[in-house]
Design a protein around this motif. Sequence first.
Motif, PDB file in Angstrom:
ATOM      1  N   GLU A  11       0.804  -1.218   0.000  1.00  0.00           N
ATOM      2  CA  GLU A  11       0.000   0.000   0.000  1.00  0.00           C
ATOM      3  C   GLU A  11       0.840   1.273   0.000  1.00  0.00           C
ATOM      4  N   ASP A  12       2.106   1.176   0.395  1.00  0.00           N
ATOM      5  CA  ASP A  12       2.982   2.346   0.349  1.00  0.00           C
ATOM      6  C   ASP A  12       3.365   2.704  -1.084  1.00  0.00           C
ATOM      7  N   LYS A  13       3.386   1.711  -1.980  1.00  0.00           N
ATOM      8  CA  LYS A  13       3.736   1.940  -3.381  1.00  0.00           C
ATOM      9  C   LYS A  13       2.515   2.172  -4.262  1.00  0.00           C
ATOM     10  N   CYS A  14       1.411   1.510  -3.940  1.00  0.00           N
ATOM     11  CA  CYS A  14       0.215   1.544  -4.787  1.00  0.00           C
ATOM     12  C   CYS A  14      -0.447   2.915  -4.741  1.00  0.00           C
ATOM     13  N   TYR A  15      -0.731   3.469  -5.912  1.00  0.00           N
ATOM     14  CA  TYR A  15      -1.451   4.737  -5.947  1.00  0.00           C
ATOM     15  C   TYR A  15      -2.836   4.581  -6.581  1.00  0.00           C
ATOM     16  N   CYS A  17      -4.079   3.200  -9.328  1.00  0.00           N
ATOM     17  CA  CYS A  17      -4.271   3.573 -10.734  1.00  0.00           C
ATOM     18  C   CYS A  17      -5.267   2.664 -11.437  1.00  0.00           C
ATOM     19  N   TRP A  35      -7.804  -0.963  -2.505  1.00  0.00           N
ATOM     20  CA  TRP A  35      -7.451  -2.081  -3.371  1.00  0.00           C
ATOM     21  C   TRP A  35      -7.996  -3.353  -2.758  1.00  0.00           C
ATOM     22  N   CYS A  52       1.660  -3.922 -13.150  1.00  0.00           N
ATOM     23  CA  CYS A  52       1.763  -2.822 -12.195  1.00  0.00           C
ATOM     24  C   CYS A  52       2.947  -1.920 -12.538  1.00  0.00           C
ATOM     25  N   VAL A  54       4.367   0.415 -10.888  1.00  0.00           N
ATOM     26  CA  VAL A  54       5.246   0.809  -9.782  1.00  0.00           C
ATOM     27  C   VAL A  54       5.735  -0.388  -8.954  1.00  0.00           C
ATOM     28  N   ALA A  56       4.027  -2.569  -7.160  1.00  0.00           N
ATOM     29  CA  ALA A  56       3.370  -2.636  -5.849  1.00  0.00           C
ATOM     30  C   ALA A  56       2.783  -4.009  -5.541  1.00  0.00           C
TER      31      ALA A  56
END
Length: 64
Positions: A11-15, A17, A35, A52, A54, A56
């Motif tokens: 969750e720190d990487k996921c934005y 999208c 998510w 993905c 990024v 994530a």
Amino acid sequence: MPKKIRVLVNEDKCYLCGGCAGVCPTLAIEVSSSWRFIEEKCISCMICIKACPVGALSYEEVSQ
């Protein structure tokens, strides 16, 4: 028999999208304000992980 996986999100990487949800052939991922992975729908193709942008997503094997 192919391995069964559970997709995990960092969750720190996921934005949020939605790219992973957009490529999932079985709609096992839902993205809105959060998510969500629906394990029963997953066919372990890992397309979402590769899509993905990024990095994530990861996975862990689950016993069947």
